[in-house]
Design an enzyme around this catalytic site. Structure first.
Site, PDB file in Angstrom:
ATOM      1  N   SER A   1      -4.042  14.821  -2.062  1.00 10.13           N
ATOM      2  CA  SER A   1      -4.615  13.500  -1.780  1.00 10.13           C
ATOM      3  C   SER A   1      -6.054  13.914  -0.884  1.00 10.13           C
ATOM      4  CB  SER A   1      -3.347  12.731  -0.965  1.00 10.13           C
ATOM      5  OG  SER A   1      -3.668  11.677  -0.682  1.00 10.13           O
TER       6      SER A   1
ATOM      7  N   ASP B   1      -0.229   6.056  -9.974  1.00 12.16           N
ATOM      8  CA  ASP B   1      -0.733   6.252  -8.726  1.00 12.16           C
ATOM      9  C   ASP B   1      -1.488   4.676  -8.147  1.00 12.16           C
ATOM     10  OD1 ASP B   1      -1.938   6.898  -6.377  1.00 12.16           O
ATOM     11  OD2 ASP B   1      -2.689   9.078  -6.938  1.00 12.16           O
TER      12      ASP B   1
ATOM     13  N   HIS C   1       1.895   8.600  -6.472  1.00 11.53           N
ATOM     14  CA  HIS C   1       0.946   9.513  -5.667  1.00 11.53           C
ATOM     15  C   HIS C   1       1.758  10.933  -5.059  1.00 11.53           C
ATOM     16  CE1 HIS C   1      -2.923   9.832  -3.606  1.00 11.53           C
ATOM     17  NE2 HIS C   1      -2.246   9.952  -2.489  1.00 11.53           N
TER      18      HIS C   1
HETATM   19  C1  MLT Z   1      -8.451   9.512   1.016  1.00 11.86           C
HETATM   20  O1  MLT Z   1      -8.673   9.021   1.778  1.00 11.86           O
HETATM   21  O2  MLT Z   1      -8.692  10.734   0.813  1.00 11.86           O
HETATM   22  C2  MLT Z   1      -7.460   8.969  -0.112  1.00 11.86           C
HETATM   23  O3  MLT Z   1      -7.365   7.483   0.010  1.00 11.86           O
HETATM   24  C3  MLT Z   1      -6.136   9.427  -0.019  1.00 11.86           C
HETATM   25  C4  MLT Z   1      -5.486   9.264   1.316  1.00 11.86           C
HETATM   26  O4  MLT Z   1      -5.480  10.112   2.013  1.00 11.86           O
HETATM   27  O5  MLT Z   1      -4.730   8.524   1.119  1.00 11.86           O
END
Ligand code: MLT
Length: 216
Positions: A107, A157, A188
């Site tokens: 992520s 996701d 996700h």
């Molecule tokens: C981010 O901010 O890098 C993406 O939205 C993934 C997350 O951290 O939720």
């Protein structure tokens, strides 16, 4: 497990098997340096693990760079933080005597790994990006350095649209590739299938002639 005084709070787990590329663990929003140790051990058994904590706080949750909204990144901050992380990788390599690592990010961690891959060619020996998305709309043209990458996306996701993940795969390919992009019938969160794909990919990369090894 050890941790020297370096520019990021981090954990270091030395290799137990010589000759495997070290793994740089990059957690998701709200995680910390302990989060991905189990994942790292499952994906790269015996490899050295370096696990920094993101230096940005969003409502008390560690991240690797600022965002303006969900999926909308502060690109100036991201560029700066990618540089900070690149410097940390150099520090960790010198402090622990390890070779260029394979990044394993989830992520937000996958997104900073993708940014580092695009902005600092050659710093990483590979990148495993779980639920990664395009980090920078227009990364400056950098040298094309072949660096294998695995991108694993979730079909359902809600954070990473399918087209965005596909665009990231193309950007990484254009940066030198080779890229494998797997799309799982999931959301996700990380699943067992992610771990299996990542472990299989890492084992293939680690067994290539010229794959880096660790000195520890
Ligand atoms: C981010 O901010 O890098 C993406 O939205 C993934 C997350 O951290 O939720």
């Amino acid at each position: 497990m050890t941790a020297r005084e370096l520019s990021f709070v981090h954990l270091f787990r030395p290799a137990t098997i010589a000759g495997l590329p070290p793994v740089l663990l990059l957690h998701g929003t709200g995680g910390d340096e302990t989060d991905l140790l189990g994942l790292g051990a499952a994906v790269a058994p015996g490899a050295a693990l370096v696990s920094p904590r993101g230096q940005v706080l969003e409502n008390g949750m560690p991240r690797f760079f600022r965002r303006l909204a969900e999926g909308v990144f502060d690109e100036a901050d991201l560029r700066r933080r990618a540089g900070d992380l690149a410097r940390f990788v150099d520090e960790a390599r010198a402090a622990y005597g390890i070779d260029a690592p394979v990044a394993l990010g989830f992520s937000n961690g996958a997104n900073i790994a993708a940014a580092v891959r695009l902005l600092h060619p050659g710093l990483l020996s590979g990148a495993i990006l779980l639920r990664g998305m395009v980090p920078l709309e227009t990364p400056a043209a950098a040298a094309r350095v072949p660096t294998p990458a695995l991108l694993v996306s979730g079909e359902r996701d809600p954070i990473v649209p399918a087209a965005n993940a596909a665009r990231l795969a193309t950007m990484l390919e254009e940066a030198g590739g080779p890229v494998e992009h797997r799309v799982l019938p999931t959301s996700h969160g990380v699943t067992n299938a992610d771990v299996e794909f990542a472990a299989d990919w890492y084992a293939r990369v680690a067994s290539r002639p010229g794959a880096s090894g660790t000195a520890s």
